[in-house]
Structure formats: C-alpha cells, structure tokens
Design an enzyme around this catalytic site. Sequence first.
Site, PDB file in Angstrom:
ATOM      1  CE  LYS A   7     -49.384  91.328  23.865  1.00 55.67           C
ATOM      2  NZ  LYS A   7     -49.665  90.025  23.259  1.00 55.67           N
ATOM      3  CG  ASP A  52     -45.972  87.099  19.779  1.00 63.48           C
ATOM      4  OD1 ASP A  52     -45.676  87.745  20.797  1.00 63.48           O
ATOM      5  OD2 ASP A  52     -47.134  86.838  19.445  1.00 63.48           O
ATOM      6  CD  GLN A 102     -52.786  88.236  22.620  1.00 62.92           C
ATOM      7  OE1 GLN A 102     -52.021  89.032  22.084  1.00 62.92           O
ATOM      8  NE2 GLN A 102     -52.570  87.765  23.827  1.00 62.92           N
TER       9      GLN A 102
HETATM   10  N1  GUN Z   1     -50.995  84.992  24.799  1.00 62.52           N
HETATM   11  C1  GUN Z   1     -50.391  85.085  25.999  1.00 62.52           C
HETATM   12  N2  GUN Z   1     -49.146  85.611  25.881  1.00 62.52           N
HETATM   13  C2  GUN Z   1     -48.974  85.845  24.564  1.00 62.52           C
HETATM   14  C3  GUN Z   1     -47.899  86.392  23.809  1.00 62.52           C
HETATM   15  O1  GUN Z   1     -46.833  86.748  24.328  1.00 62.52           O
HETATM   16  N3  GUN Z   1     -48.111  86.481  22.470  1.00 62.52           N
HETATM   17  C4  GUN Z   1     -49.272  86.075  21.875  1.00 62.52           C
HETATM   18  N4  GUN Z   1     -49.372  86.184  20.543  1.00 62.52           N
HETATM   19  N5  GUN Z   1     -50.277  85.566  22.551  1.00 62.52           N
HETATM   20  C5  GUN Z   1     -50.134  85.456  23.881  1.00 62.52           C
END
Ligand code: GUN
Length: 280
Positions: free
Chosen positions: A48, A117, A92
């Site tokens: 990211k 998200d 996350q």
């Molecule tokens: N953990 C695995 N995929 C994601 C996601 O798309 N967003 C977040 N915040 N955590 C994750």
Amino acid sequence: MSARILSGIELAKRMLDGLRTEVAQLNPQLVIVQVGHDPASDSYIRKKMESCDAVGMRVQLMSLEANTTMEAMQSLIHDLNDDANVSGYIIQLPLPPHLASVQPLLFRSMDPKKDVDGFTAYNMGKLLLSKEFEHLPPATPAGVLSLLDQYAIPVEGKHAVVVGHSNIVGKPLAAMLLNRNATVSVCHKYTQDLGAITRQADILCTAVGKPGLIRGDMIKPGAVVIDIGIVRTEDGIVGDCVFDEVAAVASAITPVPGGVGPMTVACLIRNTVTAKKRQQ
Ligand code: GUN
C-alpha cells in the site's frame, strides 16, 4: 492450460496513473494504523505504501504496540477523525485478539467520510442501496469489479458464485454483483456440497484463504474464476484454487499473486482521493 490470465498488475498501474493528476492537485493523505505485527499485514502495508509513493500520495504508517488498549484506539480514531490533514485512514486487520473482540465498536467510531476501507456501517449500507459509488466501496470487492470491467467480462444475467462470507470481502462483493444484476449465490464453510454450487457459476469468486479448496472438477467449463484467497505457504503465495486444474477448465482466471491484490491497493488509493474530494 487454456484459460486467459487476468492480470491485475498492468490494470492497477493504469488506474494509479489515472489518479496522479488529482493526487497532485488535491494532496490527500492516507494514514495506516497497524497494531502489533503480523507478517502478512506487514507485506500488505508495504505494498500500500509503495503504491502511494508511486502515485505521489502522502502516506503515514502509525505502528502501535500489540498491547494498545481499546481506550487508546478510540482516542486515536477521534484524533484522526478531527485531523483535517488526514483524508482517509484504515485500521489494518487482523487486530490482536483483545481488540478484534471489540472491532465493531472501534469501526463505529470511525468517520465514514474517512473510512477508505469502506468497512463502516454507513458505507456498507450505502453499498447495499446503490450501485453508484456515492459511498466509499470496500477496496477488494471494488477491485474485483474493476478487473471484470477492464477485461470486458459481462456480469448482468450471469450466475456469480461467491465463496466466503466475510464482512470485508464476501458479503460486500455479493451485494456489488447483485447491484450489477448478476444472480448471486454465496457459499461459506457451512455450505454442503460446495462443488455442486460452484459448478453452476459463470463467474466464480473465491475469498476463503484455503489453498486447494477449489479444484478443477468444481468449475463449469468456460467459467471466469476470480481468486481472492491469499495464503503464504512454503511454496510461495497461493490462492484458493489449484491453479493448473482450474485454468484447464476455466476461460479466464486471476493469478495469485498479481491478480486481485494490486487492484485492491489501487482502489484503496482511489477511495482516498474520493474522500479528499468530498471533504472539500
Ligand atoms: N487485512 C486484509 N485485507 C485488508 C483490507 O483490505 N483492509 C484492512 N484494513 N485490513 C486488511
């Protein structure tokens, strides 16, 4: 192997390139909150942050101790909500167990306008009500739909089977496919005779994280298969599908890695740009 490979790498790069001008104009900032350390999360976060750098977007990682209290999390969430310099933020997942048990409470405190998200109730509710993105859509399902669109794979009238009913992928993806007028079936770990249902799929989306779950004999000949599972094994990163078997029957399949993953990251960045635009 006969299936066409639906790579997300080039598509995601194109999507990010398309955002570059707006990023430069709007100067949004994404904040990533990580509590404790999980090897898979470390790797997702790295991707990211690399993509933010690639598109010129400000990104800040807040790494918190694994024993961070719920009160400290609530306080941080309120600060992020109030900070005009933060356009969007994500927490996350997975969280350590003591916070995972209160995850809904934490998400309830998040400002939906900064929930890039798309996990909060407002964004999920809006997603159910509208096919247009007046909400912030969850990044992975949005990435799947972008991928289908970019490869000109029609959804309307098709039987889409989603395997996995998580709040962050399976359920919102099913709703988004339904909004596109697919006939949608959702399977999960309590589904009996999974293969009997997956064999009916024109579009099969699997998001379980269980290598070997989807075998070639579970695929309708010519189906499009979107593998959203990501698991680190001794043999590397793999999805839910036994790739060679499934690719021999399907007409198209996403690779793991390099399929949905890059699209997810691009959609997260797109959401951050959208969030900033709406805050102005
Ligand atoms: N953990 C695995 N995929 C994601 C996601 O798309 N967003 C977040 N915040 N955590 C994750």
